[in-house]
Design a protein around this motif. Structure first.
Motif, mmCIF file in Angstrom:
data_model
loop_
_atom_site.group_PDB
_atom_site.id
_atom_site.type_symbol
_atom_site.label_atom_id
_atom_site.label_comp_id
_atom_site.label_asym_id
_atom_site.label_seq_id
_atom_site.Cartn_x
_atom_site.Cartn_y
_atom_site.Cartn_z
ATOM 1 N N GLN A 131 0.826 -1.205 0.000
ATOM 2 C CA GLN A 131 0.000 0.000 0.000
ATOM 3 C C GLN A 131 0.863 1.259 0.000
ATOM 4 N N THR A 132 1.876 1.280 0.866
ATOM 5 C CA THR A 132 2.739 2.460 0.961
ATOM 6 C C THR A 132 3.502 2.694 -0.333
ATOM 7 N N LYS A 133 3.979 1.633 -0.969
ATOM 8 C CA LYS A 133 4.695 1.791 -2.233
ATOM 9 C C LYS A 133 3.804 2.396 -3.306
ATOM 10 N N ILE A 134 2.563 1.924 -3.389
ATOM 11 C CA ILE A 134 1.643 2.448 -4.407
ATOM 12 C C ILE A 134 1.342 3.916 -4.151
ATOM 13 N N LEU A 135 1.036 4.257 -2.897
ATOM 14 C CA LEU A 135 0.682 5.649 -2.593
ATOM 15 C C LEU A 135 1.873 6.585 -2.757
ATOM 16 N N GLU A 136 3.061 6.127 -2.372
ATOM 17 C CA GLU A 136 4.245 6.965 -2.583
ATOM 18 C C GLU A 136 4.491 7.195 -4.073
ATOM 19 N N ALA A 137 4.220 6.167 -4.899
ATOM 20 C CA ALA A 137 4.365 6.339 -6.344
ATOM 21 C C ALA A 137 3.336 7.323 -6.882
ATOM 22 N N VAL A 138 2.113 7.264 -6.360
ATOM 23 C CA VAL A 138 1.075 8.203 -6.805
ATOM 24 C C VAL A 138 1.434 9.628 -6.400
ATOM 25 N N LEU A 139 2.056 9.804 -5.235
ATOM 26 C CA LEU A 139 2.432 11.142 -4.776
ATOM 27 C C LEU A 139 3.519 11.785 -5.628
ATOM 28 N N THR A 140 4.271 11.007 -6.386
ATOM 29 C CA THR A 140 5.318 11.570 -7.236
ATOM 30 C C THR A 140 4.775 12.221 -8.499
ATOM 31 N N LYS A 141 3.487 12.058 -8.784
ATOM 32 C CA LYS A 141 2.897 12.712 -9.963
ATOM 33 C C LYS A 141 2.852 14.222 -9.745
ATOM 34 N N PRO A 142 3.036 15.001 -10.779
ATOM 35 C CA PRO A 142 3.047 16.471 -10.614
ATOM 36 C C PRO A 142 1.763 17.008 -10.004
ATOM 37 N N GLU A 143 0.615 16.408 -10.326
ATOM 38 C CA GLU A 143 -0.663 16.923 -9.809
ATOM 39 C C GLU A 143 -0.795 16.740 -8.301
ATOM 40 N N ASN A 144 -0.019 15.798 -7.706
ATOM 41 C CA ASN A 144 -0.172 15.481 -6.283
ATOM 42 C C ASN A 144 0.986 15.973 -5.426
ATOM 43 N N LYS A 145 1.876 16.763 -5.961
ATOM 44 C CA LYS A 145 3.028 17.218 -5.201
ATOM 45 C C LYS A 145 2.708 18.373 -4.266
ATOM 46 N N THR A 146 1.528 18.972 -4.400
ATOM 47 C CA THR A 146 1.103 20.050 -3.517
ATOM 48 C C THR A 146 -0.284 19.736 -2.963
ATOM 49 N N CYS A 147 -0.625 20.380 -1.849
ATOM 50 C CA CYS A 147 -1.919 20.178 -1.206
ATOM 51 C C CYS A 147 -3.050 20.625 -2.123
ATOM 52 N N ALA A 148 -4.165 19.917 -2.132
ATOM 53 C CA ALA A 148 -5.297 20.251 -2.998
ATOM 54 C C ALA A 148 -6.005 21.517 -2.560
ATOM 55 N N ASP A 149 -5.763 21.986 -1.324
ATOM 56 C CA ASP A 149 -6.477 23.157 -0.821
ATOM 57 C C ASP A 149 -5.613 24.394 -0.666
ATOM 58 N N CYS A 150 -4.315 24.208 -0.317
ATOM 59 C CA CYS A 150 -3.493 25.399 -0.055
ATOM 60 C C CYS A 150 -2.180 25.413 -0.820
ATOM 61 N N ASN A 151 -1.922 24.435 -1.653
ATOM 62 C CA ASN A 151 -0.700 24.361 -2.474
ATOM 63 C C ASN A 151 0.579 24.188 -1.653
ATOM 64 N N MET A 152 0.457 23.724 -0.401
ATOM 65 C CA MET A 152 1.658 23.409 0.377
ATOM 66 C C MET A 152 2.296 22.132 -0.178
ATOM 67 N N LYS A 153 3.626 22.084 -0.223
ATOM 68 C CA LYS A 153 4.332 20.980 -0.869
ATOM 69 C C LYS A 153 4.340 19.740 0.030
ATOM 70 N N ASN A 154 4.515 18.577 -0.650
ATOM 71 C CA ASN A 154 4.682 17.269 -0.007
ATOM 72 C C ASN A 154 3.542 16.925 0.958
#
Length: 326
Positions: free
Chosen positions: A6-29
């Motif tokens: 599970q952690t490997k999949i989610l960490e891979a999804v987080l590397t996409k450009p669309e997910n590198k910032t918060c969906a509400d405030c654009n804070m990174k990671n």
């Protein structure tokens, strides 16, 4: 699905450009997720999501919480850009979104307007992309293609992650097969050892059976005849032609006799040790009883002296007089 996968999949999804910032405030990671809306959010915004309670939005940690497999599957296809295309579709151009320096009241006001009041949602859609995915996978993919302007399927797991998962599974299968082979070899070796022991035991019993006459004449054997001597020489020659069997039978007889002697020596030594231990214990108990009797006598004498000192002195004097030799 285990936590490592599970952690490997989610960490891979987080590397996409669309997910590198918060969906509400654009804070990174961002390391938290609103699994209700299919978005990744930062720690500060996740706290505000929790205040909205679980019937509106449910928060999970990427690394600490256990996710349901269907939710992990959702995040392979959705991302913050697809989700915000619905929740912020009518957000005015140049609108000041949340920043790192935004106050808690500003964060609360923005998140409530976005998710509770649905102030900027796409009115052309009847549901958000996460609900659309659960209702119809085909309609979700069509919406995502139109959004990206491409006919290609979007947002699947990286090939490297798939290869890692496959390699881990293959490695686990190899370990299981290796363990099974080791167990089979061990069982086969144990069976062979048991068969050899049984054969040696049977051979020993056949060799140790003596006739009564042999036992009677064991100390003073009679002189063998010429034919008997030839037969003994022939038997000895046949035994020498089979040296391994001859040596094994004699060695096993000697080992058997030595084992019996060692067993009896062990029993006798244990019995002697037990006798010594009991004698020491008895001696200690006798000494303890003597000491207790002496202390009792002393206490009685002290008590008598306290009750009647003069009578005690008179009795002591008479006792001393009785002990004087005449």
């Amino acid at each position: 699905m285990d936590m490592n996968t599970q952690t490997k999949i989610l960490e891979a999804v987080l590397t996409k450009p669309e997910n590198k910032t918060c969906a509400d405030c654009n804070m990174k990671n961002p390391k938290w997720a609103s699994i209700t809306f299919g978005t990744f959010v930062c720690l500060r915004c996740s706290g505000m999501h929790r205040q909205l309670q679980v019937h509106i939005t449910k928060i999970k940690s990427v690394n600490l919480d256990k996710w349901q497999p269907e939710v992990v599957e959702l995040y392979k296809y959705i991302n913050n850009y697809i989700a915000n295309s619905y929740w912020e579709q009518r957000l005015p151009q140049g609108y000041n979104k949340l920043t790192i320096d935004s106050s808690p009241s500003e964060v609360e006001s923005f998140i409530k307007d976005k998710y509770v009041n649905k102030r900027w949602v796409n009115t052309a859609m009847s549901e958000d992309p996460a609900k659309l995915y659960y209702r119809s996978r085909d309609e979700f993919e069509q919406y995502a293609r139109r959004l990206y302007g491409s006919e290609e399927t979007i947002a699947t797991v990286n090939k490297d992650d798939k290869n890692q998962s496959t390699d881990a599974q293959k490695k686990q299968n190899v370990q299981i097969k290796t363990q099974q082979n080791q167990n089979q070899n061990q069982n086969s070796s144990d069976r062979k050892d048991q068969q050899a022991i049984n054969q040696m035991s049977h051979h020993s019993q056949s060799n140790t059976q003596l006739d009564i006459g042999d036992l009677i004449n064991l100390d003073a054997p009679s002189k063998p005849s010429h034919s008997q001597s030839n037969q003994n020489i022939l038997n000895f020659s046949n035994q020498m032609n089979q040296p391994q069997q001859f040596i094994q039978s004699n060695n096993f007889n000697q080992m058997n006799q030595a084992g019996i002697i060692i067993k009896w020596v062990t029993i006798i030594s244990q019995y002697v040790f037990w006798i010594e231990y009991e004698s020491v214990t008895l001696k200690n108990n006798m000494n303890l009883l003597i000491q207790q009797q002496m202390m009792k006598n002393q206490m009685q004498q002290q008590y008598q002296f306290q009750q009647n000192p003069q009578q005690y002195s008179f009795n002591q004097g008479n006792m001393m007089m009785m002990n004087i030799p005449k």
